[in-house]
Design a protein around this motif. Sequence first.
Motif, PDB file in Angstrom:
ATOM      1  N   LEU A  58       4.841   4.904  -2.900  1.00 35.60           N
ATOM      2  CA  LEU A  58       4.737   5.175  -1.467  1.00 35.60           C
ATOM      3  C   LEU A  58       3.398   5.826  -1.144  1.00 35.60           C
ATOM      4  O   LEU A  58       2.733   5.481  -0.159  1.00 35.60           O
ATOM      5  CB  LEU A  58       5.889   6.068  -1.002  1.00 35.60           C
ATOM      6  CG  LEU A  58       7.270   5.419  -0.950  1.00 35.60           C
ATOM      7  CD1 LEU A  58       8.318   6.434  -0.520  1.00 35.60           C
ATOM      8  CD2 LEU A  58       7.270   4.233   0.014  1.00 35.60           C
ATOM      9  N   ALA A  59       2.997   6.783  -1.988  1.00 32.46           N
ATOM     10  CA  ALA A  59       1.692   7.426  -1.788  1.00 32.46           C
ATOM     11  C   ALA A  59       0.560   6.433  -2.018  1.00 32.46           C
ATOM     12  O   ALA A  59      -0.450   6.440  -1.303  1.00 32.46           O
ATOM     13  CB  ALA A  59       1.550   8.622  -2.723  1.00 32.46           C
ATOM     14  N   GLY A  60       0.734   5.562  -3.031  1.00 31.40           N
ATOM     15  CA  GLY A  60      -0.272   4.529  -3.283  1.00 31.40           C
ATOM     16  C   GLY A  60      -0.404   3.582  -2.103  1.00 31.40           C
ATOM     17  O   GLY A  60      -1.512   3.215  -1.700  1.00 31.40           O
ATOM     18  N   ASN A  61       0.740   3.189  -1.518  1.00 30.01           N
ATOM     19  CA  ASN A  61       0.711   2.324  -0.336  1.00 30.01           C
ATOM     20  C   ASN A  61       0.046   3.024   0.840  1.00 30.01           C
ATOM     21  O   ASN A  61      -0.696   2.404   1.612  1.00 30.01           O
ATOM     22  CB  ASN A  61       2.134   1.903   0.048  1.00 30.01           C
ATOM     23  CG  ASN A  61       2.708   0.876  -0.904  1.00 30.01           C
ATOM     24  OD1 ASN A  61       1.987   0.268  -1.689  1.00 30.01           O
ATOM     25  ND2 ASN A  61       4.007   0.697  -0.864  1.00 30.01           N
ATOM     26  N   ASN A  62       0.327   4.313   0.974  1.00 31.60           N
ATOM     27  CA  ASN A  62      -0.309   5.085   2.047  1.00 31.60           C
ATOM     28  C   ASN A  62      -1.830   5.113   1.878  1.00 31.60           C
ATOM     29  O   ASN A  62      -2.580   5.004   2.856  1.00 31.60           O
ATOM     30  CB  ASN A  62       0.244   6.507   2.055  1.00 31.60           C
ATOM     31  CG  ASN A  62      -0.390   7.375   3.135  1.00 31.60           C
ATOM     32  OD1 ASN A  62      -0.501   6.961   4.280  1.00 31.60           O
ATOM     33  ND2 ASN A  62      -0.795   8.577   2.770  1.00 31.60           N
ATOM     34  N   LEU A  63      -2.284   5.215   0.641  1.00 28.52           N
ATOM     35  CA  LEU A  63      -3.716   5.186   0.378  1.00 28.52           C
ATOM     36  C   LEU A  63      -4.310   3.829   0.761  1.00 28.52           C
ATOM     37  O   LEU A  63      -5.371   3.757   1.397  1.00 28.52           O
ATOM     38  CB  LEU A  63      -3.986   5.477  -1.102  1.00 28.52           C
ATOM     39  CG  LEU A  63      -5.451   5.341  -1.554  1.00 28.52           C
ATOM     40  CD1 LEU A  63      -6.344   6.303  -0.784  1.00 28.52           C
ATOM     41  CD2 LEU A  63      -5.557   5.577  -3.058  1.00 28.52           C
ATOM     42  N   VAL A  64      -3.618   2.750   0.395  1.00 30.77           N
ATOM     43  CA  VAL A  64      -4.094   1.401   0.739  1.00 30.77           C
ATOM     44  C   VAL A  64      -4.214   1.247   2.257  1.00 30.77           C
ATOM     45  O   VAL A  64      -5.187   0.697   2.774  1.00 30.77           O
ATOM     46  CB  VAL A  64      -3.157   0.329   0.153  1.00 30.77           C
ATOM     47  CG1 VAL A  64      -3.519  -1.056   0.686  1.00 30.77           C
ATOM     48  CG2 VAL A  64      -3.226   0.329  -1.369  1.00 30.77           C
ATOM     49  N   VAL A  65      -3.207   1.739   2.985  1.00 31.60           N
ATOM     50  CA  VAL A  65      -3.218   1.650   4.458  1.00 31.60           C
ATOM     51  C   VAL A  65      -4.400   2.427   5.035  1.00 31.60           C
ATOM     52  O   VAL A  65      -5.096   1.950   5.946  1.00 31.60           O
ATOM     53  CB  VAL A  65      -1.879   2.165   5.033  1.00 31.60           C
ATOM     54  CG1 VAL A  65      -1.965   2.295   6.552  1.00 31.60           C
ATOM     55  CG2 VAL A  65      -0.734   1.237   4.655  1.00 31.60           C
ATOM     56  N   GLN A  66      -4.631   3.637   4.503  1.00 30.73           N
ATOM     57  CA  GLN A  66      -5.745   4.450   5.013  1.00 30.73           C
ATOM     58  C   GLN A  66      -7.091   3.791   4.734  1.00 30.73           C
ATOM     59  O   GLN A  66      -7.975   3.762   5.599  1.00 30.73           O
ATOM     60  CB  GLN A  66      -5.704   5.844   4.383  1.00 30.73           C
ATOM     61  CG  GLN A  66      -4.577   6.729   4.883  1.00 30.73           C
ATOM     62  CD  GLN A  66      -4.781   8.179   4.468  1.00 30.73           C
ATOM     63  OE1 GLN A  66      -5.798   8.779   4.758  1.00 30.73           O
ATOM     64  NE2 GLN A  66      -3.803   8.731   3.781  1.00 30.73           N
TER      65      GLN A  66
END
Length: 583
Positions: A238-246
């Motif tokens: 989830l944190a990795g996906n959040n990084l990708v989105v940012q």
Amino acid sequence: MNYPEFHQTHQFRSAVFYLRLALTVICFFLLFSRYGYLPQDNPSLFATGIFFGVLFFLVQVILAFQEPTEAPSPWHYLSLLSGTGILTYVVFISGGYRSEFMFIYLIPPLTYSLQFGAGFGLLSFTLNSAAILTFIFYVQRETGLGSEGHLIASLTIISLMFLTTQFGAYTRNKEKVYREQLVHLAERDELTGLYNFRSFNSYLSTQQKAAAKTKNPLSLIFADIDNLRNYNGMLGYLAGNNLVVQVAAVISSTVGDRGSVFRYGGGHFAIIVPGTEKESAAHLSGEIRKAVENIVIAGAERQPGGKVTVTTSVAAFPEDDLQELVQVAAAALDQGKTAKRKEEEEYLQRSEKLALVGQLAAGLAHEIRNPLTTVKGFCQLVKGQSLTEKGREYVEVILTELERVNMLVKEFLLLTKPAAPRMELVKLKGFLEDVVYLMTSEALLHDVTIRMYLAEDLPDITADAEQLKQVVINLTLNAIEAMPGGGSLHVKAYPTQDLKEVVLEFQDTGTGIPEDKVKHIFEPFFSTKEEGTGLGLSITLRIVENHGGSIHVTSQYGQGTTFVVRLPVQYNNHNPVRATCTA
């Protein structure tokens, strides 16, 4: 097939064609079964029917082989007129207002509104309504029969036609919304909202054809998030996906309307920049790297370098082969990733050395200092007593070497356990003038001239003044010692274009550093000087990093060395990028 035409499938066009063709055949079949003949006793009427029938059939065949369009073409208008003509002909010869085929008038408005929307459907409705009303007036004028009953029946058919037209238009609008959702899913990445890999291939192919035709430049940029697997493993997907989105949002805002951004897969992004040469694309890729580094995310401080970074690569036509842009950009990206991994390995090795020094210092510093203090004290007592001149010389040498050992222990402690920065507002211009002035006497002893170039708009920064002073003194002293035969030291200070950082440059005209040694100069105990401890630049690096900055060195052996320090104007308690070295 282009995305706007996604809904116009071959099956849909065939269905419309066969529906209209079937209606024509059914009408003529019912005419034969009902009446057994066509009105051959009226040649003009017969010829009219044959004309409309053949024309309608040929138009349907032509439309079946045409590319789909959002708006009706002239062929569709001809189809509408010929269809209304043949339908009116069938109704006329089968009884006019009394014909059992009157219900077929409901079909064209429905099919046309389904295909092109309310506008074209209402046109079909208008033509059919005009034909029905013509029958009524014709009957009234010729026979005077059925005026009221037939009027009600005809108006009922017209009302039903209007309802079917609206139903077709409503159904088409609903289907259009559904189509748009399907198209969005087909060409967009669900996580980031960017165009996906499929869209990238389609758009790149279109731009390559355009560039081949016009000979205009075309650039392709690849950007890949470094250490994305580490973020996923350390903080969860989830944190990795959040990084990708940012990162996707930052890249999109940085690129703006200069190009199109695609999510190539994972943490890999592609940017197509039409009409842009390679140099401009390389500048844009630098903007992207810098913008991504400003992302603040939990866990970044535990990554090599202490912040979010991306590796970028550029391929461009006409510098590179137009059809090989993806391969060229991918190969350059792999080289960049390999070089960055090597940097990270060197950084980890340096960190391990610092950790080892820390353990050594923690264990030995106090043990060394205690006897050192005792020996120094007794030497000073002996020095005060009556000694021969030789004895005093020996004691002086002992005290000098003891002081050197003491300084070495202090550097040990500073390197391994640096004091936390005590941040305050530093007026950088006056600060640099004062510190460099302190070094003027040392420079004169070595026949070195110090020249300062301080920008007028040099901003104040947030820093630990004492630690920053040590950085300036270390780099200035290193430059002076690198010019044993004299020379010039140029000290420059200026803000970056975005006013978020200040740059300090220390450029000497000394002996330079051999190429094979440049990459080692920040390592503990590595020194190019015979009497050097090898800790000065390591301490400088640690202080700069603790201030959220970076240090970069370039050197040409025999010509001189330049150190470039970049410090943020506002300290944000965020670990910076590590030092980079190039010969």
